[in-house]
Design an enzyme around this catalytic site. Structure first.
Site, short mmCIF file in Angstrom:
data_model
loop_
_atom_site.label_atom_id
_atom_site.label_comp_id
_atom_site.label_asym_id
_atom_site.label_seq_id
_atom_site.Cartn_x
_atom_site.Cartn_y
_atom_site.Cartn_z
CG ASP A 326 10.19 -15.39 2.74
OD1 ASP A 326 9.15 -15.98 3.01
OD2 ASP A 326 11.13 -15.21 3.54
CG ASP A 611 12.92 -12.67 5.89
OD1 ASP A 611 11.90 -13.03 6.53
OD2 ASP A 611 12.88 -11.90 4.92
CG ASP A 615 10.03 -16.61 8.67
OD1 ASP A 615 8.80 -16.79 8.72
OD2 ASP A 615 10.57 -15.72 8.00
P1 ATP Z 1 7.88 -11.78 2.25
O1 ATP Z 1 7.53 -11.95 0.83
O2 ATP Z 1 9.33 -11.86 2.52
O3 ATP Z 1 7.01 -12.53 3.20
P2 ATP Z 1 6.78 -9.25 3.03
O4 ATP Z 1 7.73 -8.16 3.28
O5 ATP Z 1 5.69 -8.99 2.07
O6 ATP Z 1 7.68 -10.33 2.53
P3 ATP Z 1 6.11 -8.99 5.70
O7 ATP Z 1 7.38 -8.32 5.97
O8 ATP Z 1 5.60 -9.99 6.65
O9 ATP Z 1 6.16 -9.74 4.36
O10 ATP Z 1 5.03 -7.86 5.48
C1 ATP Z 1 3.66 -8.16 5.43
C2 ATP Z 1 2.88 -6.90 5.19
O11 ATP Z 1 3.09 -6.01 6.28
C3 ATP Z 1 3.31 -6.12 3.96
O12 ATP Z 1 2.59 -6.50 2.83
C4 ATP Z 1 2.99 -4.69 4.33
O13 ATP Z 1 1.64 -4.40 4.05
C5 ATP Z 1 3.18 -4.67 5.83
N1 ATP Z 1 4.51 -4.18 6.17
C6 ATP Z 1 5.69 -4.58 5.74
N2 ATP Z 1 6.69 -3.91 6.30
C7 ATP Z 1 6.11 -3.02 7.13
C8 ATP Z 1 6.61 -2.02 8.03
N3 ATP Z 1 7.90 -1.81 8.18
N4 ATP Z 1 5.73 -1.31 8.72
C9 ATP Z 1 4.41 -1.53 8.60
N5 ATP Z 1 3.89 -2.44 7.78
C10 ATP Z 1 4.71 -3.17 7.05
#
Ligand code: ATP
Length: 889
Positions: A326, A611, A615
């Protein structure tokens, strides 16, 4: 048993004399003392006595007992006594090893035991699940493991997967209302949750009704096997090898015995020959050395932030050739700070925000309302993306508590990484306003109007182009961009996914999440180690690519692919591009499984981080599923075979290094044991074939195998982790430990020691005293094997490895030398171990003869090392070639 599903929440609470503010900690500990810990009684553990008794069920022990009987029959009672003493000592050592290894596994298990969130003394706290008691108020959120049975008090769209209990793989919706029936099947008790279920969506407050063995799981626990596997593939294959070897040895023993009888040797002497051969050859320490080295290895890995949940992962780590990680929090710091906001078609620096502008202030307020995190007096709780938003609001004097109290949250659709959106409904200025935040690409297609300083206007194509350009500009700087939109609802009602449409666009908030400082070096280590690092992220492709470039994952010629593109790719197309794709962006957890499988189909061993609650399947599918200790959900930890306590990518690379080293150490220990045994076998066979008298008494070989050989073998297993292993290619998972090179080394080194042992024997025989010959052969063999301990520390010469870098090998060597000299010099021991006293010259000679094989082996290693370095300097492109090869995996 009480039927809580048919009680109202008030009745249930009354039953436990508790309110929604939870138990007091004093009462909780009183209850804990009465009902006991919230754990399942595992399958009964073996008692120490039965472990001790099991040590006698060994082939070697049976042979030793035969040897003891023969010794007694030949009138050698001292020998009989020594053999029996050694058998008992061996059993005690075996028992201690078993208990230690069990303890080490238990402590690892305790490290990865789940936590639970409960309300105690009116405050939400996190406690180890074993401390949860009936009457506790349990808080469940998506990703949590349900740790006890309970009655749902407050329900916010809770969905639970109960497959471990009911076999139903679909998640079930829960509610908090009474079920007015007498009998209800477990799967239909929708106002209850049960231990071992997984929360896949929503949240709930639950009154714990049963814990430990009283839970539904506890009732069937007696049918369950303990989940911790006891033998790893390596142990299993070595056990198998030992068995086959033992049979082969028995065959050879019979032949040697027959040969002796045929030559007219006395029956008892012939038997002694066969027994000596058997004792010399059986590698009894093989399997236990693997257990000990694995136990030591996993303990030291735990100190380096990697908790191993499944022992076979340690072996697997050495074979990993692809690491899918990730981005957020693993490769980056997960410390988000808002850099720029975009409102009313203007990009504004986060330090220069004017909150008098009503659009700006609405955006900031919305970012606090559609948000589950808090950041009070530096105490940050929640998702760092959301914490960054609260921190921005605070900076401009918007108080999160006040803001949330004024515009109370009426309804919500929680964030999930598949949908990439989150929505909440609030009463703002008398209107029902639904605020939604999330990924821009997901939100933008659902926008129909836009809020500007001129009021709310229709959303034009120009607006869309403008916003997309801004997004591209921000993302290419590695910033994570969140989009905000809202809509008015006519009434306060439950929200559904269909409501997430027809939005008015509000603005963008972009934040920086810098890469971890160690990431760059760890990625370069991966490439050096012929491991392909891959970034898999839910974030935007441009943001992900910018970060991936910065840390070296995305190099020239590599590809970044989005989830949507991946969906369109056929398996064949994915297969052909796979080696070149270094970044997967905007992926859902389901994509992860496809990526893992594609690599596995190419025969690669894949490590994958995860996480979130979704997953879990990918973590299970990966060869090494890695969960995040700090930010990971309990569900992901449950599915993983390893947990990172620091969530850090660099720790994965360190673990791979450790995995490779542990395997190398095990292999070296085995080489030490088998080559030593080989020298004994060759010496006995040689004497038998040349019709010489038997060169060793059974006690001699026993002394070596069980006393002086064990310590060096363990010391080799404790050899420090070397970064050198990163230069090698990952091990082929199907490769047997007994490779051609390995067996050749064992035979050659065994032969070398055997030759010098027999030289010593012949010198002894020349004195005309068989006792001296035996003593010289035994002591030369014993000392040569002690010296040989240094040869087996690694591939390189002892000078390259560091003469004193493994203090245990010196302790093992010195104590072994003291022991053998004590046996040679102290009269009582001489009697016990069938020793004939040697002259000073003979004593010097045995030490010298024992040292020569090691001298030769070390010289060969020094010369080989010299040639290898020369080759590397002659062809400096080697390393780069390797890098390119690695990157193409
Ligand atoms: P990873 O690299 O661990 O996959 P990530 O945080 O980018 O991390 P997600 O958590 O699945 O992956 O988030 C995907 C997308 O969703 C982010 O790029 C963001 O645009 C949106 N996002 C993340 N957190 C939130 C939140 N708390 N509320 C709304 N949208 C969110």
């Amino acid at each position: 048993m009480e039927k809580y599903f048919s009680k109202t929440t008030d009745e249930a609470l009354k039953n436990f004399d508790v309110t929604l503010s939870g138990l007091t900690s004093t009462r909780a500990s009183e209850i804990l003392n009465t009902v006991g810990e919230n754990i399942l009684n595992e399958k009964e553990k073996k008692s120490i006595f039965s472990v001790f008794v099991e040590q006698f069920k060994d082939l070697l022990v049976i042979i030793l007992i035969i040897a003891a009987i023969i010794s007694a029959m030949t009138g050698n009672m001292e020998s009989t006594f020594v053999i029996i003493a050694v058998i008992i000592l061996n059993a005690i050592l075996g028992t201690i090893q078993y208990v230690k290894a069990e303890q080490s596994l238990d402590s690892l298990k305790a490290l990865s035991a789940p936590n639970a969130k409960v309300i105690r003394d009116g405050v939400k706290i996190e406690i180890p699940s074993k401390d949860v008691v009936p009457g506790d108020i349990l808080i469940l959120e998506a990703g949590d493991l349900v740790v006890a049975d309970g009655r749902i008090l407050e329900n916010f769209s809770l969905k639970v997967n109960e497959s471990s209990l009911t076999g139903e793989s679909e998640s079930v919706d829960k509610f908090s209302e009474v079920i007015d029936k007498d009998e209800v099947a477990l799967g239909d008790q929708k106002n209850m949750v049960f231990s071992s279920s997984l929360v896949t969506y929503g949240r709930a407050t639950v009154l714990v009704t049963n814990t430990g063995m009283n839970t539904e799981l506890g009732k069937i626990a007696s049918l369950m096997e303990s989940t911790q596997e006891k033998t790893t593939p390596l142990q299993a294959s070595l056990n198998d090898f030992s068995k086959k070897l033992a049979i082969a040895i028995m065959g050879i023993c019979v032949i040697v015995f027959g040969l002796s009888i045929y030559r007219g040797t006395d029956i008892l002497d012939s038997l002694m020959f066969a027994v000596a051969l058997a004792v010399a050859a059986i590698p009894e320490a093989l399997s236990s050395i693997v257990t000990i080295v694995l136990a030591i290895g996993t303990q030291s890995m735990a100190k380096e932030n990697a908790i191993i949940k499944k022992l076979k992962a340690v072996e697997g780590l050495g074979c990993v050739s692809v690491i899918c990680s990730d981005k957020t929090g693993t490769l980056t710091q997960n410390k988000m700070t808002v850099k720029k906001i975009f409102v009313d078609n203007k990009l504004i620096d986060a330090n220069k925000i004017d909150t008098d502008n009503s659009d700006v202030s609405f955006l900031l307020t919305s970012s606090v309302l559609c948000n589950d995190s808090t950041s009070i007096d530096g105490n940050e709780i929640g998702d760092p993306t959301e914490v960054a938003l609260v921190n921005l609001a605070h900076k401009y004097s918007i108080n999160e508590i006040e803001c949330r109290n004024t515009h109370e949250r009426l309804k919500e659709i929680p964030f999930d990484s598949d949908r990439k959106l989150m929505s909440t409904l609030h009463n703002i200025d008398g209107k029902n306003i639904m605020i939604t935040k999330g990924a821009l690409d997901v939100l933008l297609d659902r926008v129909t109007s836009i809020k500007t300083s001129n009021g709310t206007n229709a959303f034009t194509n120009n607006d869309k182009i403008n916003i997309n350009n801004t997004n591209r500009e921000l993302s290419s700087q590695g910033l994570r961009v969140l989009a905000f939109a809202y809509k008015e609802l006519t009434e306060d009602r439950e929200l559904s996914l269909e409501d997430e449409d027809n939005f008015t666009f509000l603005g963008l908030i972009s934040m920086i999440d810098p890469p971890r400082e160690e990431s760059k070096a760890a990625v370069s280590d991966c490439i050096k180690a012929s491991i392909k690092p891959i970034m898999i992220t839910g974030d935007h492709k441009i943001t992900a690519s910018a970060i991936a470039k910065e840390i070296g994952i995305l190099q020239d010629g590599d590809l970044a692919v989005e989830g949507l593109e991946l969906d369109k790719m056929s398996d064949a197309e994915l297969n052909s591009k796979l080696k070149h794709i270094s970044v997967y962006a905007r992926v859902s957890p389901e994509h992860k499984i496809r990526i893992v499988e594609a690599w596995q189909n190419k025969g690669k061993i894949v490590a994958m981080t995860g996480d979130g609650v979704n997953d879990a399947p990918a973590l299970k599918q990966a060869d090494i599923g890695i969960a995040m200790g700090i930010t990971g959900t309990e569900v992901s930890k449950d599915a993983a075979s390893m947990i990172l306590t620091d969530d850090n990518f660099a720790t994965i690379v360190k673990s791979v290094t450790n995995g490779r080293n542990i395997y190398a150490n095990i292999k070296n220990s085995i080489k030490f044991l088998l080559s030593g045994n080989m020298s004994g076998i060759l010496a006995v066979l040689y004497s038998s074939l040349l019709a010489l008298p038997v060169p060793f008494a059974a006690v001699h070989l026993l002394f070596i195998n069980l006393l002086t050989d064990s310590l060096p073998a363990i010391a080799i297993g404790m050899e420090k982790s070397k970064r050198d292993v990163l230069k090698d290619k990952p091990r082929d998972a199907n490769e047997s430990i007994l490779t051609k090179d390995f067996i050749t080394d064992i035979c050659l080194q065994g032969l070398l020691i055997g030759i010098f042992t027999m030289t010593s024997y012949h010198i002894g025989l020349a004195t005309g005293n068989h006792g001296i010959a035996m003593t010289m052969a035994f002591s030369t063999l014993c000392l040569a094997r002690l010296f040989h301990g240094f040869n087996c520390r690694g591939k390189k010469s002892i000078f390259a490895l560091g003469v004193f870098s493994n203090k245990f090998s010196w302790i093992a060597f010195i104590s072994g030398v003291i022991l053998i000299n004590a046996v040679l010099l102290i009269p009582v021991l001489q009697g016990l171990f069938e020793i004939t006293p040697l002259t000073t010259n003979e004593m010097l000679l045995i030490h010298l003869l024992a040292f020569i094989p090691t001298l030769i082996i070390q010289l060969v290693k020094v010369v080989r090392g010299f040639i290898e370095t020369k080759n590397e300097t002659v062809n400096p492109n080697n390393i780069d070639n390797d890098k390119t090869k690695a990157h193409a995996a």
